[in-house]
Design a protein around this motif. Structure first.
Motif, PDB file in Angstrom:
ATOM      1  N   UNK A 166      11.552  12.022  -0.069  1.00  0.00           N
ATOM      2  CA  UNK A 166      11.099  11.585  -1.391  1.00  0.00           C
ATOM      3  C   UNK A 166      10.004  12.505  -1.913  1.00  0.00           C
ATOM      4  N   UNK A 167       9.067  12.881  -1.041  1.00  0.00           N
ATOM      5  CA  UNK A 167       8.001  13.797  -1.458  1.00  0.00           C
ATOM      6  C   UNK A 167       8.576  15.138  -1.899  1.00  0.00           C
ATOM      7  N   UNK A 168       9.530  15.642  -1.131  1.00  0.00           N
ATOM      8  CA  UNK A 168      10.147  16.925  -1.471  1.00  0.00           C
ATOM      9  C   UNK A 168      10.783  16.859  -2.854  1.00  0.00           C
ATOM     10  N   UNK A 169      11.552  15.823  -3.106  1.00  0.00           N
ATOM     11  CA  UNK A 169      12.257  15.726  -4.381  1.00  0.00           C
ATOM     12  C   UNK A 169      11.296  15.490  -5.545  1.00  0.00           C
ATOM     13  N   UNK A 170      10.257  14.668  -5.334  1.00  0.00           N
ATOM     14  CA  UNK A 170       9.271  14.438  -6.386  1.00  0.00           C
ATOM     15  C   UNK A 170       8.495  15.716  -6.698  1.00  0.00           C
ATOM     16  N   UNK A 191       6.686  20.349  -9.957  1.00  0.00           N
ATOM     17  CA  UNK A 191       6.288  21.756 -10.078  1.00  0.00           C
ATOM     18  C   UNK A 191       7.312  22.587 -10.839  1.00  0.00           C
ATOM     19  N   UNK A 192       8.347  21.944 -11.344  1.00  0.00           N
ATOM     20  CA  UNK A 192       9.337  22.663 -12.141  1.00  0.00           C
ATOM     21  C   UNK A 192      10.217  23.593 -11.332  1.00  0.00           C
ATOM     22  N   UNK A 193      10.604  23.139 -10.129  1.00  0.00           N
ATOM     23  CA  UNK A 193      11.440  23.962  -9.254  1.00  0.00           C
ATOM     24  C   UNK A 193      12.876  23.450  -9.190  1.00  0.00           C
ATOM     25  N   UNK A 194      13.289  22.721 -10.223  1.00  0.00           N
ATOM     26  CA  UNK A 194      14.629  22.159 -10.210  1.00  0.00           C
ATOM     27  C   UNK A 194      15.725  23.201 -10.161  1.00  0.00           C
ATOM     28  N   UNK A 195      15.443  24.425 -10.617  1.00  0.00           N
ATOM     29  CA  UNK A 195      16.456  25.474 -10.606  1.00  0.00           C
ATOM     30  C   UNK A 195      16.559  26.163  -9.256  1.00  0.00           C
ATOM     31  N   UNK A 196      15.632  25.877  -8.351  1.00  0.00           N
ATOM     32  CA  UNK A 196      15.639  26.516  -7.026  1.00  0.00           C
ATOM     33  C   UNK A 196      16.539  25.703  -6.104  1.00  0.00           C
ATOM     34  N   UNK A 197      17.570  26.349  -5.570  1.00  0.00           N
ATOM     35  CA  UNK A 197      18.538  25.646  -4.731  1.00  0.00           C
ATOM     36  C   UNK A 197      17.979  25.375  -3.334  1.00  0.00           C
ATOM     37  N   UNK A 198      18.353  24.222  -2.789  1.00  0.00           N
ATOM     38  CA  UNK A 198      18.002  23.856  -1.426  1.00  0.00           C
ATOM     39  C   UNK A 198      19.196  24.119  -0.511  1.00  0.00           C
TER      40      UNK A 198
END
Length: 260
Positions: A133-137, A142-149
């Motif tokens: 949950x912390x990772x996803x929040x 921080x606006x890293x939604x475009x960075x793939x996991x």
């Protein structure tokens, strides 16, 4: 994006010891220069991406990097991003996914490797229990939604401490936002079997090889896998472990099914 490529090959930039670690030599500029040289060698050899990892920091925390590590890896990732034109990824410590995402987002990186995105894993630093949950929040904050996991689910980085089937691990990682999963098994036949098992659960979800590949095995393994992350196979056997362009070229040629 790295997974848009056909069977992408991602080379590791294994950083020499960073400030704050027992083996740091005191010359950070030399560490930075070496990292850029290795990234350029990977690019010259034909890889699709370069993954920056503090591999040689011998004694490290499990998943909360110190400020000096984050600053050092940010400077290095920035320098590499400016020096090469391949996709750049970040892997901090064993599993500091939040720091990896922040560095990648700031430096124009396109992916991170999460050694443990879901579930508990045994490591040489002890049990890692990621706070998904912390990772996803934090990823959103921080606006890293475009960075793939890219999430390890069975590898030298991830050893589940309870018996969970690889297919379920992959499904859990996908549900947690992973764009693909990473496996690494020494035996090629076992690798094929595991990939088949995972696909029976998650279908055509990307599965990358995270180790135990060679110029002799990569073509066959890529018949079932969707790409590979490669470290040692690209490096010389000497103590300095530099990336060797010709090693990279031979491996990539084998992966692409071409001579050379």
């Amino acid at each position: 994006m790295i997974l848009d490529r056909e069977k992408p090959i991602i080379g590791m930039v294994h950083l020499k010891p960073l400030p704050g670690t027992p083996d740091f030599t005191g010359d950070f500029e030399a560490v930075l220069a070496r990292a850029v040289e290795d990234a350029q060698a990977l690019e010259a050899g034909g890889v699709d991406g370069a993954l920056v990892q503090n591999r040689w920091d011998r004694a490290i925390p499990k998943q909360h990097a110190g400020a000096e590590t984050i600053v050092a890896m940010t400077r290095i990732a920035q320098a590499i991003r400016r020096a090469v034109h391949v996709a750049v990824g970040v892997h901090v410590l064993r599993n500091d996914v939040v720091a990896s995402l922040a560095i990648a987002a700031l430096c124009g990186g396109s992916f991170v490797r999460a050694a443990a995105l879901t579930g508990a894993s045994w490591t040489s630093q002890g049990i890692v229990e990621p706070n998904t949950i912390e990772i996803l929040h934090e990823r959103r904050r921080i606006g890293a939604g475009q960075v793939m996991l890219l999430a390890d689910i069975w590898s030298m980085h991830y050893h589940p401490i309870v018996p969970v089937a690889p297919g379920q691990l992959a499904a859990d990682a996908r549900a947690a936002g992973a764009a693909g999963v990473v496996i690494a098994v020494p035996d090629a036949d076992e690798t094929r079997t595991m990939i088949g098992t995972i696909r029976s659960v998650v279908g055509r979800f990307p599965i990358l090889l995270g180790g135990y590949t060679s110029v002799d095995t990569i073509a066959g393994l890529l018949e079932v896998a969707d790409g590979a992350i490669v470290g040692g196979a690209f490096e010389n056997a000497a103590q300095d472990r530099r990336v060797v362009v010709e090693r990279v070229r031979r491996f990539v040629a084998a992966a692409r099914g071409s001579a050379g």
